[in-house]
Design an enzyme around this catalytic site. Sequence first.
Site, PDB file in Angstrom:
ATOM      1  N   GLY A 275       1.011  -1.223   0.011  1.00 21.64           N
ATOM      2  CA  GLY A 275       0.051  -0.104  -0.113  1.00 21.64           C
ATOM      3  C   GLY A 275       0.954   1.347   0.116  1.00 21.64           C
ATOM      4  O   GLY A 275       1.977   1.170  -0.390  1.00 21.64           O
ATOM      5  N   SER A 276       0.110   2.369   0.409  1.00 29.50           N
ATOM      6  CA  SER A 276       0.617   3.552   0.567  1.00 29.50           C
ATOM      7  C   SER A 276       1.645   4.102   1.349  1.00 29.50           C
ATOM      8  O   SER A 276       2.009   3.438   2.318  1.00 29.50           O
ATOM      9  CB  SER A 276      -0.550   4.678   0.769  1.00 29.50           C
ATOM     10  OG  SER A 276      -0.050   5.847   1.021  1.00 29.50           O
ATOM     11  N   THR A 277       2.567   4.740   0.803  1.00 31.11           N
ATOM     12  CA  THR A 277       4.015   5.274   1.836  1.00 31.11           C
ATOM     13  C   THR A 277       3.303   5.936   3.173  1.00 31.11           C
ATOM     14  O   THR A 277       4.034   6.183   3.919  1.00 31.11           O
ATOM     15  CB  THR A 277       4.802   6.228   0.923  1.00 31.11           C
ATOM     16  OG1 THR A 277       4.009   7.374   0.538  1.00 31.11           O
ATOM     17  CG2 THR A 277       5.369   5.460  -0.274  1.00 31.11           C
TER      18      THR A 277
END
Length: 133
Positions: free
Chosen positions: A61-63
């Site tokens: 997923g997202s940073t």
Amino acid sequence: MEIRCHRISGGKATGPALVTEEPISFLGTVDPETGEVVDPGHQLFGKAVAGKVLIFPGGKGSTVGSYVIYQLKKRGIAPAAMINIRSEPIVAVGAIISGIPLVDGVDAGILATRDGTILMVDADREVIRVDEP
């Protein structure tokens, strides 16, 4: 029993295991206010990560997930340590900036660890100690 591992983020911590065979995206899966897994589709739904040795294959997923890990630590509800089969940059950065021991390079058999088993993760020595009941 001792298991060799690879250090990603240094430190040493002990706690009960919380295990999932599913990757974790900290953004959207773990509530940064409570430390509870809030994704109803995740194997750990409804469980809290605070103080646990969180064992999961790796992140996804997202940073922003790195910052969620940091928020958990600042609120005192972060995992005590994390063990991955293969860590990736999102979880690694989150652990490093939060001072949470993180190791990887272990056999996938670690995912068979029973929840609640007491583990000591010594990332600096690159070893996991399992306290058998």
